[in-house]
Design a protein around this motif. Structure first.
Motif, PDB file in Angstrom:
ATOM      1  N   LYS A  80       0.768  -1.148   0.050  1.00  0.00           N
ATOM      2  CA  LYS A  80      -0.023  -0.007  -0.057  1.00  0.00           C
ATOM      3  C   LYS A  80       0.812   1.243  -0.084  1.00  0.00           C
ATOM      4  O   LYS A  80       1.871   1.403   0.551  1.00  0.00           O
ATOM      5  CB  LYS A  80      -0.863   0.014   1.320  1.00  0.00           C
ATOM      6  N   THR A  81       0.534   2.114  -0.746  1.00  0.00           N
ATOM      7  CA  THR A  81       1.103   3.559  -0.851  1.00  0.00           C
ATOM      8  C   THR A  81       0.861   4.282   0.542  1.00  0.00           C
ATOM      9  O   THR A  81      -0.306   4.599   0.676  1.00  0.00           O
ATOM     10  CB  THR A  81       0.800   4.363  -1.998  1.00  0.00           C
ATOM     11  N   THR A  82       1.835   4.783   1.121  1.00  0.00           N
ATOM     12  CA  THR A  82       1.672   5.734   2.224  1.00  0.00           C
ATOM     13  C   THR A  82       1.936   7.110   1.883  1.00  0.00           C
ATOM     14  O   THR A  82       2.448   7.602   1.022  1.00  0.00           O
ATOM     15  CB  THR A  82       2.606   5.146   3.539  1.00  0.00           C
ATOM     16  N   ASP A 142       5.417   7.741   1.393  1.00  0.00           N
ATOM     17  CA  ASP A 142       5.925   7.367   0.168  1.00  0.00           C
ATOM     18  C   ASP A 142       5.673   8.548  -0.737  1.00  0.00           C
ATOM     19  O   ASP A 142       6.523   8.973  -1.664  1.00  0.00           O
ATOM     20  CB  ASP A 142       5.128   6.085  -0.333  1.00  0.00           C
ATOM     21  N   ARG A 172       6.334  14.837   5.553  1.00  0.00           N
ATOM     22  CA  ARG A 172       5.241  14.216   5.536  1.00  0.00           C
ATOM     23  C   ARG A 172       4.058  15.161   6.142  1.00  0.00           C
ATOM     24  O   ARG A 172       2.815  14.986   5.671  1.00  0.00           O
ATOM     25  CB  ARG A 172       5.381  13.076   6.735  1.00  0.00           C
ATOM     26  N   SER A 174       0.361  15.469   4.425  1.00  0.00           N
ATOM     27  CA  SER A 174      -0.876  15.136   5.053  1.00  0.00           C
ATOM     28  C   SER A 174      -1.944  16.190   5.289  1.00  0.00           C
ATOM     29  O   SER A 174      -3.114  16.002   4.957  1.00  0.00           O
ATOM     30  CB  SER A 174      -0.494  14.543   6.608  1.00  0.00           C
ATOM     31  N   TYR A 193      -2.634   5.767  -4.205  1.00  0.00           N
ATOM     32  CA  TYR A 193      -3.056   6.051  -2.771  1.00  0.00           C
ATOM     33  C   TYR A 193      -4.469   5.630  -2.493  1.00  0.00           C
ATOM     34  O   TYR A 193      -5.160   6.366  -3.143  1.00  0.00           O
ATOM     35  CB  TYR A 193      -2.534   7.324  -2.322  1.00  0.00           C
TER      36      TYR A 193
END
Length: 343
Positions: free
Chosen positions: A5-7, A10, A19, A23, A49
């Protein structure tokens, strides 16, 4: 078993961003520009995502039709200053597809709070306003809901939220530097010439004058300033103000070049030599500043850039009507010439 899974991390690594920024953008972008939000969301979609993403903010294209109006109340009185500003405005507006027009607000229109004659209010999509320091008239302009950028403003707007974008030339620091220079040259009897409540720029220049003394550990002198109750800077009136002083000042820091040039005339009529007996500084750097003898030490306002920035602010406001209003300052350049002298 490792997850594919893309976070958020990432996406951040792929874009070279933090990050936290990624976000915020995915949650709606509080404090993140629309351009950055679009970049992040598009990258998130590209990388597959699956987490929560707010929809991209809708674009607000500038309408293809309409006029941007340059409203002024006293253009002719400052004919050596405003044409370059208008040039900057017009050049930027012409690239946007809007029409551009200049309108003078007459005394009766100012009193009635009405738009200038022969101006179709329904066609106006934005206003750039200058030399209009009547609070009631500005309130009536903002009540129309038409996006408004003020170049300078009334002086007493510090305790309220402005319902328009405000563009100012940098005032306080420039005057602070000039006064500090005069103090370094040994001047003690220094005064300010100008009506501080004429407009916000004059007020900030006067504050810069006083602040220079405070930061040098002195109290600003009060006996050598010319702070008229009206905007009357006729040579004869300035002569009278100088003669009322207990002794002549050795330097006068003027709120603009027009005042400074008349101060020089008044001083000479009283037998004072400039700069040997009286140093004089101005503000604006109009063309006459280098034609008068001695050439005037002053502050150069980058007028074409001022006009361009006013137009840019207005075009942005037209596309982003719900964003918070902004106050923007443009830096100036001090022009040291031979109208100041050491003691």
């Amino acid at each position: 078993m490792a997850s594919n899974k893309t976070t958020i991390l990432d996406i951040a690594h792929a874009l070279g961003m933090s990050r936290n920024t990624v976000s915020k953008a995915l949650k709606g972008g509080d404090g993140v520009s629309d351009k950055t939000i679009e970049l992040i969301i598009n990258k998130a979609r590209e990388m597959g995502y699956k987490g929560h993403m707010e929809p991209l903010p809708p674009s607000s294209p500038i309408p293809a039709k309409g006029s941007i109006v340059f409203l002024t109340g006293n253009f002719s009185a400052h004919a050596l200053f405003w044409p370059a500003v208008v040039k900057g405005v017009e050049g930027t507006v012409s690239q946007s597809g809007f029409q551009f027009t200049i309108k003078l607000v007459r005394e009766e229109e100012l009193a009635n709070g009405s738009f200038p004659s022969h101006l179709n209010r329904e066609d106006v999509v934005g206003i750039i306003c200058t030399e209009l320091y009547d609070r009631r008239y500005i309130d009536q302009l903002t009540a129309t809901g038409i996006p408004l950028v003020m170049i300078d403003s009334v002086f007493d707007v510090f305790n309220e939220a402005l319902p328009y974008d405000l563009l100012l030339m940098e005032n306080q620091h420039s005057i602070h530097r000039l006064v500090s220079l005069l103090l370094e040259k040994g001047h003690e009897r220094i005064g300010f010439a100008g009506k501080p409540d004429h407009c916000r720029s004059f007020y900030e220049r006067y504050m810069g004058f006083k602040l220079a003394f405070f930061t040098s550990g002195e109290l600003p002198p009060t006996a050598y300033s010319i702070l008229p109750e009206t905007d009357n800077y006729a040579v004869e009136r300035l002569m009278g103000k100088l003669q009322e002083m207990p002794e002549f000042p050795t330097a006068l820091v003027c709120a603009n070049d027009h005042i400074a040039l008349n101060v020089i005339k008044a001083a000479r009529n009283l037998g004072l030599r400039v700069p040997e007996d009286l140093s004089v500084t101005g503000f604006d750097d109009i063309s006459l500043a280098t034609l008068v003898e001695p050439n005037l030490t002053t502050v150069n306002i980058h007028r074409v850039s001022l006009g361009k920035r006013a137009a840019e602010l207005l075009l942005w406001r037209i596309s982003h009507p719900d964003r918070p209003y902004e106050t923007t300052y443009l830096e100036n350049t001090i022009q040291l010439r031979n109208s100041i002298h050491g003691r």
